[in-house]
Write a protein that holds these residues in place. Structure first.
Motif, short mmCIF file in Angstrom:
data_model
loop_
_atom_site.label_atom_id
_atom_site.label_comp_id
_atom_site.label_asym_id
_atom_site.label_seq_id
_atom_site.Cartn_x
_atom_site.Cartn_y
_atom_site.Cartn_z
N ASP A 130 0.67 -1.19 0.08
CA ASP A 130 0.06 0.14 -0.09
C ASP A 130 0.96 1.30 -0.07
O ASP A 130 0.52 2.09 -0.52
N ARG A 132 4.00 1.37 -1.25
CA ARG A 132 4.64 1.78 -2.67
C ARG A 132 3.64 2.29 -3.61
O ARG A 132 4.03 3.45 -4.59
N LYS A 133 2.31 2.27 -3.55
CA LYS A 133 1.24 2.61 -4.41
C LYS A 133 0.34 3.69 -3.83
O LYS A 133 -0.51 4.10 -4.39
N PHE A 134 0.85 4.49 -2.87
CA PHE A 134 0.10 5.25 -2.37
C PHE A 134 -0.05 6.55 -2.77
O PHE A 134 0.92 7.37 -3.39
N PRO A 135 -1.28 6.97 -3.59
CA PRO A 135 -1.45 7.96 -4.29
C PRO A 135 -1.59 9.40 -3.60
O PRO A 135 -2.17 9.30 -2.46
N TRP A 136 -1.34 10.43 -4.21
CA TRP A 136 -1.46 11.87 -3.39
C TRP A 136 -2.98 12.02 -3.33
O TRP A 136 -3.56 12.85 -2.43
N ARG A 138 -4.90 10.42 -2.30
CA ARG A 138 -5.43 9.91 -0.92
C ARG A 138 -5.17 10.51 0.29
O ARG A 138 -5.06 10.09 1.45
N LYS A 174 6.44 17.74 -5.22
CA LYS A 174 5.88 16.51 -5.95
C LYS A 174 5.96 16.64 -7.50
O LYS A 174 5.86 17.60 -8.04
N ALA A 177 1.95 11.25 -9.59
CA ALA A 177 0.88 10.75 -9.08
C ALA A 177 1.16 9.90 -7.62
O ALA A 177 0.31 10.10 -6.82
N LEU A 178 2.14 9.34 -7.38
CA LEU A 178 2.36 8.67 -6.26
C LEU A 178 3.38 9.38 -5.32
O LEU A 178 4.15 10.07 -5.77
N LEU A 181 8.49 7.64 -4.86
CA LEU A 181 9.11 7.55 -6.15
C LEU A 181 10.49 7.28 -5.94
O LEU A 181 11.11 7.62 -4.86
N ALA A 187 7.57 4.99 -10.15
CA ALA A 187 7.18 3.91 -9.09
C ALA A 187 7.92 2.56 -8.57
O ALA A 187 8.56 2.18 -9.44
#
Length: 195
Positions: A130, A132-136, A138, A174, A177-178, A181, A187
């Motif tokens: 989660d 590694r893939k946590f997007p802004w 959220r 930033k 999207a993640l 990085l 990613a």
């Protein structure tokens, strides 16, 4: 697609049926004294099973307690003698958690992305995949959205001061999207992140 949890319950219910299926009429749970005797037998069975596998014993008795709870909820029985029981298996996850001083040392010496990973873990208990893939998307400036490991649903939780300060500082620079990085702006792959 079948639910893997269903297979676990089938196994448990079969074990319960072997142990209690033919010797325990419904009337047992409509008399307080009989229900108490059943509780004594069930807890003795729990302790006996626990000698070999405390976790398995807990799971079986929890399944039995759930069956009795359902029966009482549906007014099939009057007493649920296993409405509570003490679990035998004790998790020792405290041994797996880094002490605060080690976490702080890590954050002083690690690469910036790994510091971010640590801040996310410390403040949300997210899993590595989660993080590694946590997007802004959220993070809304005051809350973060995480996936519940129990239900799988997305939940908004307040960001702690530490997490808010860290994410706000990152957001100013930033680039994708993640949140997490690589140094080249890509990613993280599972292998690279875990390494």
């Amino acid at each position: 697609m079948t639910d893997p949890r269903g297979k676990q319950y089938i196994w448990k219910l079969k074990r319960l049926e072997v142990r209690w299926g033919t010797c325990c009429p419904v009337a047992t749970f409509n008399d307080a004294d009989d229900a108490l005797e059943f509780r004594k037998d069930a807890l003795a069975w729990h302790n006996e099973l626990g000698k070999a596998s405390p976790r398995s014993a807990d799971n079986l008795v929890a399944a039995l307690a759930r069956v009795l709870s359902f029966a009482k909820e549906k007014a099939v029985i009057k007493f649920n003698p296993l409405d509570t029981f003490t679990r035998l298996y004790k998790s020792h996850r405290s041994d797996l958690t880094w002490p605060e001083d080690l976490q702080q040392q890590f954050m002083r010496t690690a690469r910036p992305a790994m510091v971010t990973a640590m801040v996310l873990v410390r403040n949300t208990a997210m899993r590595a995949s989660d993080i590694r893939k946590f997007p802004w998307t959220r993070y809304d400036g005051s809350r973060v959205q995480i996936r519940s490991t129990k239900t799988g649903k997305l939940l908004w939780i307040p960001a702690t001061r530490e997490l808010k300060a860290h994410l706000d500082a990152l957001k100013e620079t930033k680039v994708g999207a993640l949140v997490m990085l690589t140094p080249t702006g890509k990613a993280y792959t599972k292998r690279y992140f875990n390494g």
